[in-house]
Write a protein that holds these residues in place. Structure first.
Motif, PDB file in Angstrom:
ATOM      1  N   PRO A  16     -61.773-143.601  10.872  1.00  0.00           N
ATOM      2  CA  PRO A  16     -60.436-143.236  10.373  1.00  0.00           C
ATOM      3  C   PRO A  16     -59.737-142.218  11.253  1.00  0.00           C
ATOM      4  CG  PRO A  16     -62.105-142.031   9.163  1.00  0.00           C
ATOM      5  CD  PRO A  16     -62.845-142.993  10.068  1.00  0.00           C
ATOM      6  N   ARG A  17     -58.416-142.317  11.279  1.00  0.00           N
ATOM      7  CA  ARG A  17     -57.621-141.302  11.977  1.00  0.00           C
ATOM      8  C   ARG A  17     -57.501-140.051  11.130  1.00  0.00           C
ATOM      9  NH1 ARG A  17     -57.052-138.306  15.459  1.00  0.00           N
ATOM     10  NH2 ARG A  17     -55.111-137.764  16.486  1.00  0.00           N
ATOM     11  N   ASN A  18     -57.449-140.204   9.815  1.00  0.00           N
ATOM     12  CA  ASN A  18     -57.232-139.065   8.924  1.00  0.00           C
ATOM     13  C   ASN A  18     -58.184-139.066   7.739  1.00  0.00           C
ATOM     14  OD1 ASN A  18     -54.618-137.886  10.038  1.00  0.00           O
ATOM     15  ND2 ASN A  18     -53.986-139.996   9.653  1.00  0.00           N
ATOM     16  N   THR A  19     -58.667-137.895   7.402  1.00  0.00           N
ATOM     17  CA  THR A  19     -59.257-137.671   6.085  1.00  0.00           C
ATOM     18  C   THR A  19     -58.125-137.176   5.191  1.00  0.00           C
ATOM     19  OG1 THR A  19     -61.491-137.204   6.873  1.00  0.00           O
ATOM     20  CG2 THR A  19     -60.856-136.234   4.764  1.00  0.00           C
ATOM     21  N   ILE A  20     -58.050-137.711   3.989  1.00  0.00           N
ATOM     22  CA  ILE A  20     -56.899-137.490   3.117  1.00  0.00           C
ATOM     23  C   ILE A  20     -57.326-136.789   1.837  1.00  0.00           C
ATOM     24  CG2 ILE A  20     -55.105-138.666   1.784  1.00  0.00           C
ATOM     25  CD1 ILE A  20     -55.397-140.947   3.929  1.00  0.00           C
ATOM     26  N   LEU A  21     -56.607-135.744   1.487  1.00  0.00           N
ATOM     27  CA  LEU A  21     -56.844-135.016   0.237  1.00  0.00           C
ATOM     28  C   LEU A  21     -55.641-135.232  -0.678  1.00  0.00           C
ATOM     29  CD1 LEU A  21     -58.094-131.597   1.697  1.00  0.00           C
ATOM     30  CD2 LEU A  21     -59.451-133.630   1.167  1.00  0.00           C
ATOM     31  N   MET A 103     -49.787-133.271  -4.159  1.00  0.00           N
ATOM     32  CA  MET A 103     -49.768-132.811  -2.780  1.00  0.00           C
ATOM     33  C   MET A 103     -50.747-133.663  -1.983  1.00  0.00           C
ATOM     34  SD  MET A 103     -50.262-128.956  -1.244  1.00  0.00           S
ATOM     35  CE  MET A 103     -51.894-128.716  -1.951  1.00  0.00           C
ATOM     36  N   LEU A 104     -50.276-134.235  -0.877  1.00  0.00           N
ATOM     37  CA  LEU A 104     -51.107-135.067  -0.023  1.00  0.00           C
ATOM     38  C   LEU A 104     -51.310-134.356   1.306  1.00  0.00           C
ATOM     39  CD1 LEU A 104     -52.306-138.057  -0.147  1.00  0.00           C
ATOM     40  CD2 LEU A 104     -50.467-138.607   1.433  1.00  0.00           C
ATOM     41  N   ILE A 105     -52.567-134.135   1.673  1.00  0.00           N
ATOM     42  CA  ILE A 105     -52.912-133.454   2.920  1.00  0.00           C
ATOM     43  C   ILE A 105     -53.618-134.440   3.842  1.00  0.00           C
ATOM     44  CG2 ILE A 105     -54.197-131.557   3.975  1.00  0.00           C
ATOM     45  CD1 ILE A 105     -54.033-130.099   1.278  1.00  0.00           C
ATOM     46  N   GLN A 106     -53.130-134.567   5.066  1.00  0.00           N
ATOM     47  CA  GLN A 106     -53.775-135.405   6.073  1.00  0.00           C
ATOM     48  C   GLN A 106     -54.433-134.505   7.117  1.00  0.00           C
ATOM     49  OE1 GLN A 106     -51.737-139.385   7.240  1.00  0.00           O
ATOM     50  NE2 GLN A 106     -50.161-137.825   7.205  1.00  0.00           N
ATOM     51  N   LEU A 107     -55.722-134.699   7.335  1.00  0.00           N
ATOM     52  CA  LEU A 107     -56.455-133.932   8.335  1.00  0.00           C
ATOM     53  C   LEU A 107     -56.927-134.885   9.435  1.00  0.00           C
ATOM     54  CD1 LEU A 107     -58.583-131.720   5.917  1.00  0.00           C
ATOM     55  CD2 LEU A 107     -56.483-131.085   7.116  1.00  0.00           C
ATOM     56  N   PRO A 108     -56.326-134.835  10.628  1.00  0.00           N
ATOM     57  CA  PRO A 108     -56.714-135.748  11.706  1.00  0.00           C
ATOM     58  C   PRO A 108     -58.174-135.571  12.112  1.00  0.00           C
ATOM     59  CG  PRO A 108     -54.604-134.722  12.169  1.00  0.00           C
ATOM     60  CD  PRO A 108     -55.177-133.989  11.005  1.00  0.00           C
ATOM     61  N   GLY A 160     -46.968-139.919  11.106  1.00  0.00           N
ATOM     62  CA  GLY A 160     -48.350-139.527  11.308  1.00  0.00           C
ATOM     63  C   GLY A 160     -48.558-138.050  11.559  1.00  0.00           C
ATOM     64  N   PRO A 161     -49.802-137.684  11.949  1.00  0.00           N
ATOM     65  CA  PRO A 161     -50.163-136.267  12.056  1.00  0.00           C
ATOM     66  C   PRO A 161     -49.274-135.456  12.980  1.00  0.00           C
ATOM     67  CG  PRO A 161     -52.108-137.648  12.156  1.00  0.00           C
ATOM     68  CD  PRO A 161     -50.924-138.565  12.215  1.00  0.00           C
ATOM     69  N   HIS A 229     -52.090-131.663  14.612  1.00  0.00           N
ATOM     70  CA  HIS A 229     -51.696-130.890  13.436  1.00  0.00           C
ATOM     71  C   HIS A 229     -51.972-131.693  12.172  1.00  0.00           C
ATOM     72  CE1 HIS A 229     -49.468-127.634  15.498  1.00  0.00           C
ATOM     73  NE2 HIS A 229     -49.201-128.564  16.394  1.00  0.00           N
ATOM     74  N   GLY A 230     -52.399-130.995  11.130  1.00  0.00           N
ATOM     75  CA  GLY A 230     -52.496-131.634   9.822  1.00  0.00           C
ATOM     76  C   GLY A 230     -51.104-131.751   9.215  1.00  0.00           C
ATOM     77  N   THR A 231     -50.971-132.579   8.209  1.00  0.00           N
ATOM     78  CA  THR A 231     -49.686-132.702   7.511  1.00  0.00           C
ATOM     79  C   THR A 231     -49.883-132.479   6.024  1.00  0.00           C
ATOM     80  OG1 THR A 231     -49.856-135.093   7.122  1.00  0.00           O
ATOM     81  CG2 THR A 231     -48.875-134.403   9.195  1.00  0.00           C
ATOM     82  N   ILE A 232     -48.892-131.873   5.405  1.00  0.00           N
ATOM     83  CA  ILE A 232     -48.913-131.608   3.972  1.00  0.00           C
ATOM     84  C   ILE A 232     -47.623-132.147   3.370  1.00  0.00           C
ATOM     85  CG2 ILE A 232     -49.012-129.848   2.165  1.00  0.00           C
ATOM     86  CD1 ILE A 232     -50.392-128.008   4.192  1.00  0.00           C
TER      87      ILE A 232
END
Length: 301
Positions: A16-21, A103-108, A160-161, A229-232
């Protein structure tokens, strides 16, 4: 409803490109993007360690559009007793306590095959770095002792990120004519549809019906990609019953978002954020086209 993610840098579930919270008033849920599009659900682990995935539901409340939701102890206890969300702090401190938020957090993550410096994806309720959006959805009147109805998430575009963007949410009202409507003379003007203003309220975003049981994330030991960078993304939900949102409610929603943006440490426009944006290149478009060709976006549910 649920959030959905689709990233052109991810071709397989185990890379995966991102782990998602996904963060809601009822907890934090961990997933990853993968092959094709991936829906992001609320999770619950039972005593046998089996993971159950649930849809989100948006239930009508009596709270107004815009601003925090300040619940009484009695109101919060009644919601909790029904298994519904209660107002808590999610997002920035200026948001106060809310139950109409996710809230959706993407961690590359580092990948086996190094992706380009930027990525492209889209999904419902999906936005950009430190951004917020608001959604109006239809709702039925609340039953005695509780709320009712169902909220609708928008489809948004996300770069994306490292280069995100988002579109505005929208809604429409539909209507139909009888089977003989096309037999009317062209000179006859069709009556204009009657616009009915409904009642809008903050939606109580909670765990809904069960979707399935889940084996968990495919990549068990993701490593953070420090170059990205992560995204929120923070999304606020509202219900509307009996018609469409009033102009005053839409204005209140926009004013709330504007105030939250201005309360952030930086009120910089996304287009000016060179830290997280980059020029879209021909190679990017080729990679995007390849993803769409090999794993076209489809909404299976």
């Amino acid at each position: 409803f649920c959030t959905e993610v689709y990233n052109y840098n991810t071709r397989s579930d185990d890379d995966p490109r991102n782990t998602i919270l996904l963060c809601t008033a009822q907890g934090t849920n961990v997933q990853q993007d993968g092959s094709g599009a991936k829906k992001v659900f609320i999770h619950n682990v039972d005593r046998s360690s089996k993971v159950h995935r649930y849809w989100l539901e948006a239930e009508r409340s009596t709270h107004k559009v815009g601003g925090a939701q300040l619940e009484t102890d009695k109101e919060a206890a009644a919601a909790a007793a029904r298994g519904k969300a209660t107002a808590i702090h999610i997002g920035t401190k200026e948001m106060g306590t809310r139950f109409n938020v996710q809230m959706l957090i993407q961690l590359p993550c580092q990948q086996k095959v190094t992706p380009p410096a930027r990525s492209f994806g889209f999904g419902g309720s999906f936005g950009a770095t430190n951004t917020a959006s608001a959604v109006f959805g239809s709702a039925a009147p609340p039953p005695p002792g509780g709320g009712g109805g169902f909220g609708c998430a928008p489809m948004m575009m996300n770069m994306g990120p490292s280069a995100p963007m988002s579109s505005a949410s929208s809604f429409s009202i539909g209507g139909g004519f009888g089977s003989n409507s096309f037999a009317r003379k062209s000179s006859e003007a069709s009556p204009a549809p009657k616009i009915v203003i409904g009642t809008s309220n903050a939606a109580r975003v909670s765990r809904g019906t069960e979707h399935d049981t889940w084996a968990g994330i495919a990549h068990k030991a993701p490593i953070r990609d420090p170059s990205q960078h992560g995204t929120i993304t923070v999304t606020l939900y509202y219900t509307v019953a009996g018609g469409i949102p009033s102009a005053a409610d839409v204005e209140a929603c926009v004013a709330d978002l504007d105030a939250l943006y201005k309360a952030c440490p930086s009120d910089k426009a996304l287009v000016d954020c060179s830290e997280v944006t980059a020029q879209l290149t021909v190679k990017d478009m080729i990679d995007i086209s390849k993803k769409l060709g090999e794993q076209p976006y489809t909404n299976k549910d």
